[in-house]
Enzyme design. Structure first.
Site, PDB file in Angstrom:
ATOM      1  N   SER A 258       6.160   1.604  -8.234  1.00 27.37           N
ATOM      2  CA  SER A 258       5.551   0.473  -8.941  1.00 27.37           C
ATOM      3  C   SER A 258       4.035   0.453  -8.821  1.00 27.37           C
ATOM      4  CB  SER A 258       6.127  -0.846  -8.424  1.00 27.37           C
ATOM      5  OG  SER A 258       5.978  -0.946  -7.022  1.00 27.37           O
TER       6      SER A 258
ATOM      7  N   ASP B 287       4.115 -11.607  -2.792  1.00 23.81           N
ATOM      8  CA  ASP B 287       3.888 -10.197  -3.096  1.00 23.81           C
ATOM      9  C   ASP B 287       2.520  -9.819  -2.558  1.00 23.81           C
ATOM     10  OD1 ASP B 287       3.496  -7.673  -4.056  1.00 23.81           O
ATOM     11  OD2 ASP B 287       3.856  -8.142  -6.168  1.00 23.81           O
TER      12      ASP B 287
ATOM     13  N   HIS C 130       1.594  -5.341  -4.450  1.00 21.70           N
ATOM     14  CA  HIS C 130       0.983  -5.056  -5.750  1.00 21.70           C
ATOM     15  C   HIS C 130      -0.324  -5.831  -5.900  1.00 21.70           C
ATOM     16  CE1 HIS C 130       5.390  -4.411  -6.225  1.00 21.70           C
ATOM     17  NE2 HIS C 130       4.933  -3.258  -6.712  1.00 21.70           N
TER      18      HIS C 130
END
Length: 438
Positions: free
Chosen positions: A155, A404, A407
């Site tokens: 990702s 998160d 990211h």
């Protein structure tokens, strides 16, 4: 009059006599000085900025002086190292925002999800001995004219790809020409203005792997001697490939090579030897680079392929990942060096690229490292945190909130990855004048 004689007007007195008049002269001049200040007051310096900005100004001034010195001695100017420096304030902000770029994954759209602070948008990376130019979308498209750039990996590869698409879309519209897989893990865009193709391939190990699932084993299976055909089958159509792996190697897994099981990572009850994941990462990257070179060598094309490995991007969890405040910082760190796992992951990736560069034809296969580990480590403020979901605190602060801290917000620090990427492409082109990348 001879030197040392007395003035006849002051016979019997020394030349030092006027000193007696000095206090009277000073008192006479003082009112004139005060009148001058009243009519033309001195300009005071502006109030000092915050500590980060002050440090940035000092650094910038120091760099300016050194740059002038270096310009006088061009032969002594060191090559630009884009990967060591500091984050400094930049009032210009990003090229795009979260409401105008349609390719951002929802979980990274911090602006749209209501993140209240915006200071994370106003920093830029300043290398220690040179300047990193602002991203120029037109230049990128011109350099990659008629080429195909593929982002392959986990990702983080997708995160970097979406950043690039957003910056390019400020000058040219990307047309989505292909998508497939859960969560659009395989997509391809075409920029008709320059006939540039940009794609993303989901391949979290780069080698062949079977991901864990809720209906199957609770661990991944990796086949370390086989590249993942989901992207490798298209190698003859790719001119520049960007590889990004790391975080998925932390998950429980069983490792296969040939017909045997090498061992595993965190697999209690499976009767396999625990071997960790560092050497597994090394083997996977070695197999990948070897596979790319060998397959493109068989293609008999004169233009070869360029390969970039984006190094490990550290996470910034503070405490448990599912609690409020997991990555609460709102400013970059002034200085931080990779250590522990971050250092080890980066070291392996750099070593494998260097080994591959030594083993293969560097002229035909451009092998480079996009070394973002340090500059990413210094940006704990750039993650979505709780704003991976829209307005997570609209109904008050909850006891447990998923964050998160892996990211990056878009726009955000990861845009810098692509600014450096563009400079790498320019350097490739400058090394071989008349030749466009690929």
């Amino acid at each position: 009059m001879k030197m040392g004689s007395t003035n006849p007007l002051f016979k019997g007195q020394s030349l030092s006599f006027p000193k007696k008049l000095f206090p009277f002269a000073l008192y006479a001049l003082l009112p004139l000085a005060l009148l001058r200040l009243y009519l033309y007051p001195l300009r005071l310096p502006p109030p000092p900025p915050d500590s980060h900005l002050l440090q940035s100004t000092i650094t910038s001034s120091s760099h300016s002086s050194s740059s002038e010195s270096e310009e006088e001695k061009p032969n002594e100017t060191p090559p630009c190292d884009y990967f060591n420096g500091k984050w400094i304030r930049d009032t210009r902000g990003p090229l795009y925002n979260g409401t105008t770029c349609g390719t951002i994954k929802e979980g990274q759209n911090c602006i749209r999800h209501g993140r209240p602070d915006t200071s994370y948008l106003y920093w830029r990376w300043k290398p220690a001995h040179c300047n990193l130019p602002r991203f120029e979308p037109i230049s990128f498209l011109q350099l990659l004219n008629h080429k195909h750039v593929a982002f392959v990996g986990d990702s983080m590869a997708r995160n970097q790809l979406e950043s690039l698409l957003c910056m390019l879309s400020t000058v040219s519209t990307p047309n989505l020409v292909y998508r497939n897989g859960e969560d659009n893990k395989f997509r391809k865009w075409h920029f008709a203005s320059h006939n540039v193709t940009i794609s993303v391939y989901w391949s979290p190990f780069l080698v062949k792997g079977v991901e864990k699932s809720s209906t199957g084993p609770d661990h991944n299976k990796l086949y370390l001697d086989l590249v993942d055909e989901t992207w490798a089958k298209d190698l003859n159509q790719i001119d520049l490939i960007v590889l990004s792996i790391g975080h998925w190697f932390l998950h429980p897994a069983v490792y296969h090579e040939g017909d045997s099981v090498l061992g595993c990572h965190y697999c209690p009850g499976l009767n396999h030897t625990e071997i960790g994941f560092y050497e597994v990462l090394r083997k996977a990257l070695r197999t990948t680079l070897k596979g790319i070179v060998e397959r493109r060598s068989l293609d008999n094309r004169d233009d070869g392929i360029k390969v970039t490995v984006t190094t490990f991007s550290p996470a910034h969890f503070e405490g448990e990942w599912d609690k409020f405040g997991a990555c609460p910082k709102t400013e970059p760190l002034l200085e931080k060096e990779p250590e522990g796992m971050d250092y080890d992951m980066r070291k392996i990736e750099v070593e494998e690229v260097e080994a591959a560069r030594a083993n293969y034809n560097a002229r035909k296969f451009g092998l480079e490292v996009l070394d973002v580990t340090k500059l990413a480590l210094m940006r704990p403020d750039g993650h979505p945190g709780a704003y991976m979901y829209p307005f997570p605190f609209a109904d008050g602060v909850k006891e447990r909130v998923q964050n998160d801290c892996v990211h990056w917000c878009l726009p955000g620090p990861i845009d810098t990855w692509n600014e450096i990427f563009l400079q790498m492409i320019r350097n490739w082109n400058n090394d071989h004048p008349g030749e466009v990348i690929g």
